[in-house]
Design an enzyme around this catalytic site. Structure first.
Site, mmCIF file in Angstrom:
data_model
loop_
_atom_site.group_PDB
_atom_site.id
_atom_site.type_symbol
_atom_site.label_atom_id
_atom_site.label_comp_id
_atom_site.label_asym_id
_atom_site.label_seq_id
_atom_site.Cartn_x
_atom_site.Cartn_y
_atom_site.Cartn_z
ATOM 1 N N LYS A 18 -4.279 -4.481 -0.046
ATOM 2 C CA LYS A 18 -4.998 -5.719 -0.370
ATOM 3 C C LYS A 18 -6.363 -5.749 0.329
ATOM 4 O O LYS A 18 -7.363 -6.159 -0.260
ATOM 5 C CB LYS A 18 -4.187 -6.939 0.039
ATOM 6 N N GLN A 70 2.935 -12.071 3.854
ATOM 7 C CA GLN A 70 3.688 -10.900 3.428
ATOM 8 C C GLN A 70 5.178 -11.077 3.720
ATOM 9 O O GLN A 70 5.580 -11.333 4.847
ATOM 10 C CB GLN A 70 3.159 -9.636 4.122
ATOM 11 N N ASP A 97 -0.018 -16.400 -3.954
ATOM 12 C CA ASP A 97 1.150 -15.789 -4.588
ATOM 13 C C ASP A 97 1.909 -16.772 -5.477
ATOM 14 O O ASP A 97 2.848 -16.387 -6.172
ATOM 15 C CB ASP A 97 2.107 -15.238 -3.522
#
Length: 218
Positions: free
Chosen positions: A52, A96, A119
């Site tokens: 990322k 994460q 997300d």
């Protein structure tokens, strides 16, 4: 005739387009920032976050990274989220997963401001998706939609099968394919789903045969 949808080619083109948009924003004195939170030393997680950061560097997005030790507490992680929520230079936050045992993932995700929930994992983001409102959607299901759009694959009146029901990928994919404007008829296959059901639905002799145009599979 079947056509291979080249995701890498589409992604490269989209990165160029995003880099141009980011460059124009920078010319106006506005930096775009992504915040990432990694807890512990899980190898695959660290690799994903590094990817990322590499994408951000390529596009021109500023990375704001916080790497906490595996011994970090719920309060430690929450404090980092609160700091990123309050930072106007951080426009989106990626926590994460999985988080180490002892940390309540749901509570951490709910702490992310909905406008920064890149997300699309919070209840508020999922609720917006269900109601057809503008909001963040996970990169994988949204990437599938972008791929279909770029290749001009028709979806109206088509039948689609989504394999898996995770909140990150499967469920959002079902909603995106079935929402107004896309208008596909979607079947969700999961761990107890019978493959023969798909064969029967599409009139296929076996699962691998995907050329029965009479039944309009995507």
């Amino acid at each position: 005739m079947a056509e291979i949808l080249d995701g890498e080619r589409v992604a490269a083109r989209m990165k160029m387009e995003l880099a141009d948009r980011v460059s124009r924003l920078r010319a106006l004195g506005r930096e775009v920032g992504l915040g990432t939170v990694l807890v512990g030393d899980d190898g695959p997680s660290a690799k994903y976050v590094a990817m990322k950061h590499a994408d951000c560097a390529e596009i021109g997005i500023v990375s704001h990274h916080s790497h906490l030790p595996v011994t970090a507490t719920q309060a430690d992680v929450a404090a980092v989220i609160d700091q990123m929520n309050a930072d106007d230079n951080v426009h989106s936050i990626l926590v994460q997963l999985p988080l180490p045992s002892g940390i309540n993932e749901e509570e951490i995700l709910l702490r992310v401001a909905p406008e920064k929930d890149v997300d699309g994992l919070t209840e508020r983001s999922m609720g917006r998706l269900v109601r057809g409102q503008t909001g963040h959607v996970g990169c994988t299901p949204l990437g599938v939609m972008r791929l279909l759009e770029r290749y001009e694959v028709p979806t109206v009146g088509k039948r689609a099968v989504v394999v898996g029901r995770s909140t990150l990928t499967g469920l959002p994919q079902v909603l995106l394919l079935g929402r107004k404007g896309c208008d596909a008829t979607v079947t969700l296959a999961h761990s107890t789903f019978a493959i023969n059901t798909i064969n029967h639905m599409f009139g296929w002799r076996r699962f691998e045969t995907m050329d029965d145009s009479r039944n309009n599979p995507i």
